[in-house]
Design an enzyme around this catalytic site. Structure first.
Site, PDB file in Angstrom:
ATOM      1  N   LEU A 119     -16.377  11.061  10.010  1.00 44.70           N
ATOM      2  CA  LEU A 119     -16.266  11.190   8.356  1.00 44.70           C
ATOM      3  C   LEU A 119     -16.885  10.358   7.701  1.00 44.70           C
ATOM      4  O   LEU A 119     -17.226   9.183   8.207  1.00 44.70           O
ATOM      5  CB  LEU A 119     -14.859  11.621   7.338  1.00 44.70           C
ATOM      6  CG  LEU A 119     -13.953  10.217   7.703  1.00 44.70           C
ATOM      7  CD1 LEU A 119     -14.109   9.001   6.567  1.00 44.70           C
ATOM      8  CD2 LEU A 119     -13.215  10.933   7.822  1.00 44.70           C
ATOM      9  N   ARG A 143     -18.321  -3.987   2.800  1.00 48.73           N
ATOM     10  CA  ARG A 143     -18.379  -4.294   4.165  1.00 48.73           C
ATOM     11  C   ARG A 143     -19.795  -4.351   4.180  1.00 48.73           C
ATOM     12  O   ARG A 143     -20.513  -2.787   4.168  1.00 48.73           O
ATOM     13  CB  ARG A 143     -17.202  -3.660   4.477  1.00 48.73           C
ATOM     14  CG  ARG A 143     -16.033  -4.276   4.642  1.00 48.73           C
ATOM     15  CD  ARG A 143     -15.047  -3.356   5.469  1.00 48.73           C
ATOM     16  NE  ARG A 143     -14.885  -2.011   4.772  1.00 48.73           N
ATOM     17  CZ  ARG A 143     -13.535  -1.111   5.621  1.00 48.73           C
ATOM     18  NH1 ARG A 143     -13.619  -0.786   6.978  1.00 48.73           N
ATOM     19  NH2 ARG A 143     -13.679   0.070   4.883  1.00 48.73           N
ATOM     20  N   ASN A 146     -22.650   6.834  16.931  1.00 51.39           N
ATOM     21  CA  ASN A 146     -23.026   6.239  15.629  1.00 51.39           C
ATOM     22  C   ASN A 146     -24.304   5.602  16.045  1.00 51.39           C
ATOM     23  O   ASN A 146     -25.670   4.889  14.583  1.00 51.39           O
ATOM     24  CB  ASN A 146     -21.557   5.253  15.523  1.00 51.39           C
ATOM     25  CG  ASN A 146     -21.071   6.104  14.006  1.00 51.39           C
ATOM     26  OD1 ASN A 146     -20.981   7.349  14.162  1.00 51.39           O
ATOM     27  ND2 ASN A 146     -20.302   5.321  13.718  1.00 51.39           N
ATOM     28  N   LYS A 154     -18.345   9.149  20.357  1.00 51.63           N
ATOM     29  CA  LYS A 154     -18.386   8.232  19.193  1.00 51.63           C
ATOM     30  C   LYS A 154     -19.200   6.945  18.572  1.00 51.63           C
ATOM     31  O   LYS A 154     -20.074   6.751  17.856  1.00 51.63           O
ATOM     32  CB  LYS A 154     -16.931   7.548  18.411  1.00 51.63           C
ATOM     33  CG  LYS A 154     -16.996   6.706  17.262  1.00 51.63           C
ATOM     34  CD  LYS A 154     -17.125   7.953  16.074  1.00 51.63           C
ATOM     35  CE  LYS A 154     -16.785   7.367  14.982  1.00 51.63           C
ATOM     36  NZ  LYS A 154     -16.370   6.984  14.477  1.00 51.63           N
ATOM     37  N   CYS A 167     -18.817   1.524   9.690  1.00 55.55           N
ATOM     38  CA  CYS A 167     -19.411   1.279  10.870  1.00 55.55           C
ATOM     39  C   CYS A 167     -20.352   1.264  11.677  1.00 55.55           C
ATOM     40  O   CYS A 167     -20.296   0.983  12.803  1.00 55.55           O
ATOM     41  CB  CYS A 167     -18.614   3.528  11.058  1.00 55.55           C
ATOM     42  SG  CYS A 167     -17.778   3.511  10.724  1.00 55.55           S
ATOM     43  N   LYS A 196       0.971  -1.281  -0.328  1.00 54.24           N
ATOM     44  CA  LYS A 196       0.479   0.225   0.211  1.00 54.24           C
ATOM     45  C   LYS A 196       0.466   1.679   0.101  1.00 54.24           C
ATOM     46  O   LYS A 196       0.380   2.371  -1.159  1.00 54.24           O
ATOM     47  CB  LYS A 196      -1.015  -0.061   1.261  1.00 54.24           C
ATOM     48  CG  LYS A 196      -1.957   0.799   1.228  1.00 54.24           C
ATOM     49  CD  LYS A 196      -2.845   0.839   2.580  1.00 54.24           C
ATOM     50  CE  LYS A 196      -4.187   0.042   2.290  1.00 54.24           C
ATOM     51  NZ  LYS A 196      -4.784   0.763   4.104  1.00 54.24           N
TER      52      LYS A 196
HETATM   53  C1  UDX Z   1     -21.135   6.312   9.018  1.00 52.80           C
HETATM   54  C2  UDX Z   1     -21.086   7.983   9.570  1.00 52.80           C
HETATM   55  O1  UDX Z   1     -22.153   8.535   9.279  1.00 52.80           O
HETATM   56  C3  UDX Z   1     -19.654   8.208  10.252  1.00 52.80           C
HETATM   57  O2  UDX Z   1     -20.118   9.508  10.536  1.00 52.80           O
HETATM   58  C4  UDX Z   1     -18.942   7.330  10.368  1.00 52.80           C
HETATM   59  O3  UDX Z   1     -17.901   7.727  10.949  1.00 52.80           O
HETATM   60  C5  UDX Z   1     -18.178   6.156  10.160  1.00 52.80           C
HETATM   61  O4  UDX Z   1     -19.705   5.595   9.577  1.00 52.80           O
HETATM   62  P1  UDX Z   1     -20.563   5.916   6.598  1.00 52.80           P
HETATM   63  O5  UDX Z   1     -20.634   4.208   7.074  1.00 52.80           O
HETATM   64  O6  UDX Z   1     -19.261   6.159   5.613  1.00 52.80           O
HETATM   65  O7  UDX Z   1     -20.400   6.701   7.741  1.00 52.80           O
HETATM   66  O8  UDX Z   1     -22.189   6.197   5.885  1.00 52.80           O
HETATM   67  P2  UDX Z   1     -23.602   6.512   5.755  1.00 52.80           P
HETATM   68  O9  UDX Z   1     -23.947   7.272   5.198  1.00 52.80           O
HETATM   69  O10 UDX Z   1     -23.398   7.342   7.628  1.00 52.80           O
HETATM   70  O11 UDX Z   1     -24.368   5.743   5.824  1.00 52.80           O
HETATM   71  C6  UDX Z   1     -23.958   4.052   6.485  1.00 52.80           C
HETATM   72  C7  UDX Z   1     -25.178   3.272   6.342  1.00 52.80           C
HETATM   73  O12 UDX Z   1     -27.016   3.510   6.374  1.00 52.80           O
HETATM   74  C8  UDX Z   1     -25.061   2.891   4.753  1.00 52.80           C
HETATM   75  O13 UDX Z   1     -25.216   1.681   4.608  1.00 52.80           O
HETATM   76  C9  UDX Z   1     -26.580   3.960   3.984  1.00 52.80           C
HETATM   77  O14 UDX Z   1     -27.181   3.418   2.936  1.00 52.80           O
HETATM   78  C10 UDX Z   1     -27.323   3.783   5.435  1.00 52.80           C
HETATM   79  N1  UDX Z   1     -27.967   5.011   5.649  1.00 52.80           N
HETATM   80  C11 UDX Z   1     -27.932   5.533   5.562  1.00 52.80           C
HETATM   81  C12 UDX Z   1     -29.681   4.710   5.214  1.00 52.80           C
HETATM   82  O15 UDX Z   1     -30.279   3.858   5.208  1.00 52.80           O
HETATM   83  N2  UDX Z   1     -30.337   5.884   5.709  1.00 52.80           N
HETATM   84  C13 UDX Z   1     -30.028   7.642   5.207  1.00 52.80           C
HETATM   85  O16 UDX Z   1     -30.865   8.032   5.591  1.00 52.80           O
HETATM   86  C14 UDX Z   1     -29.105   6.850   5.846  1.00 52.80           C
END
Ligand code: UDX
Length: 440
Positions: free
Chosen positions: A157, A334, A215, A211, A267, A36
């Site tokens: 993020l 994932r 989440n 955190k 996450c 990497k």
């Molecule tokens: C998330 C958190 O938002 C972030 O703050 C943390 O640091 C890491 O985890 P991420 O996993 O990158 O970020 O994506 P996110 O946009 O939060 O979506 C997570 C999941 O929820 C996705 O599968 C998305 O499709 C789903 N989701 C999100 C919904 O089904 N409905 C929504 O309204 C929002």
């Protein structure tokens, strides 16, 4: 400007390193993965994240950003050392913090003068303290007395909008007992501080808790709206309107109220399970989180059942699948709902034609066990040739303006499953398709 080291070049580490160098700091990123680092040294960014590659390129060019496999070099040269390594879920749901503790050992081994050790990885409450103890123990072995401070600085993020999120955070959380470290950290995030980003100054444990609590709350919010969507379907209500109206209430907010096939990603599934475990270990049950985990698993499974129920059976049927990543603008699969839904459909006798703008990175190996029943396609229309149904699983922008006139000619059957509710029923039905959204 500070000299900064970032340990770990995954999503959080690489984005943090790149953006901190963009803020004007001198940043060196270190990783145990030689391949990497090799790629990064040659300007190749190993993840797909909009906007990231050009930031990496520009800051490498200006020599503010560099990459190494040498922990000695990385640790000795910087004052602030971020730990941003993975903390995956173990079998029992607990977060695996081995990589964090290993990074602490490396820091203890090479620390040569005062340093600030900043934990950015999502870690169970108490890990920051352990990091401190490990560094102290290694220093004792080395018979050295070198001062250092530990800070917890969780990262919020999102994948797909990581560059924007890192540079426009809703808040910066800084957990530490040291005033000195706090002042240096304010300088590290000086650009944001001047932008009036709220800074939450607290102790280590509270920062670590923030955190998980955030989440898990978001995962619970999505799950709540998903369950209300199910009820909407039964009683003839429309979840889109319900969510829009709910979101207008300032106490609720419109974000994370989109019904879908269940949350996935690196996450939410991991952090909800870890929080439930932390609670259990402390003799407490956060029943809402237990219920969220259970309901989300159930939801992902119920999506394939929904398709089967609508079609009678999927045995011998060809299905077009649009989107397999857990969300748009990422190549990450994932815990994607597709990994639950697609094997179930194949098990029931279906064959799949899949298109996702980023399927090439992970699609084949993640769906290895059903590979004989999959044709990966080069675009969404190729995926629709001769199929009995179209299933939209991820709301990539390019799926928002499908040419239904063209699709009519390509497909064999007329089922359209829109599991992200990006279309209106009327809009789709006028082309003769049968529309199935979630909760509407
Ligand atoms: C998330 C958190 O938002 C972030 O703050 C943390 O640091 C890491 O985890 P991420 O996993 O990158 O970020 O994506 P996110 O946009 O939060 O979506 C997570 C999941 O929820 C996705 O599968 C998305 O499709 C789903 N989701 C999100 C919904 O089904 N409905 C929504 O309204 C929002």
């Amino acid at each position: 400007m500070s000299k900064i080291t970032v340990i770990g070049t995954g999503y959080v580490g690489l984005v943090s390193g790149a953006l901190l160098s963009d803020f004007g700091h001198q940043v060196i990123c270190v990783d145990i993965d030689h391949e990497k680092i090799n790629k990064l040294q040659q300007g190749e960014v190993p993840i797909y994240e909009p906007g990231l590659a050009s930031i990496v390129e520009a800051n490498c060019y200006y020599k503010r950003l560099s990459f190494t496999v040498s922990f000695k070099e990385a640790i000795e040269t910087s004052k602030v050392i971020f730990i941003a390594v993975g903390t995956p879920a173990r079998e029992d749901g607990k977060a695996d913090v081995q990589a964090v503790l290993k990074a602490a050992k490396e820091i203890g081994t090479y620390i040569n003068e005062y340093k600030i050790v900043v934990d950015k990885s999502t870690v169970p409450i108490g890990t920051g303290k352990k990091v401190k103890e490990i560094i102290e123990a290694v220093l004792k072995e080395r018979e050295k007395q070198i001062p250092f401070d530990v800070v917890s600085n969780p990262e919020f993020l999102r994948e797909g909008s990581a560059v924007h999120d890192f540079s426009h955070p809703d808040r910066v959380v800084l957990g530490t007992e040291s005033k000195k470290a706090l002042n240096v950290m304010k300088d590290v995030y000086g650009v944001l501080y001047l932008n009036e980003t709220p800074f939450i100054e607290t102790n280590l444990e509270t920062a670590e808790m923030i955190k998980y609590a955030s989440n898990a709350f978001l995962a619970m919010k999505i799950t709540y709206v998903n369950e209300i969507a199910d009820l909407c379907e039964r009683v003839g209500a429309n979840i889109q309107d319900v969510a829009r109206a709910m979101g207008r209430d300032g106490r609720i907010s419109p974000k994370f109220l989109h019904a879908g096939p269940g949350y996935g990603g690196s996450c939410f599934p991991k952090d909800t399970k870890a929080l439930a475990q932390i609670a259990k270990e402390n003799g407490i049950s956060i029943s809402l989180i237990d219920a969220t985990i259970h309901a989300n698993e159930k939801r992902k499974k119920s999506m394939a059942e929904k398709i089967q129920k609508a079609m009678g059976s999927v045995k011998g049927k060809k299905l077009a699948v649009l989107g397999i990543t857990f969300k748009p603008n990422t190549d990450d699969m994932r815990e994607s709902p597709s990994l639950t839904i697609l094997p179930q459909l194949v098990q029931q006798g279906a064959d799949l034609r899949i298109f996702d703008p980023k399927w090439e990175k992970e699609g084949k190996w993640r769906l290895e066990q059903i590979k004989d029943h999959i044709v990966f396609c080069q675009n969404e229309y190729e995926a629709m040739v001769g199929v009995d149904a179209i299933i939209l699983l991820t709301e990539w922008n390019q799926f928002r303006n499908l040419e239904f006139n063209r699709m009519k000619e390509l497909v064999h059957g007329k089922y359209f499953f829109d599991f992200r509710n990006i279309y209106q029923r009327k809009e789709v039905e006028q082309y003769g398709f049968q529309y199935y959204g979630v909760g509407c």
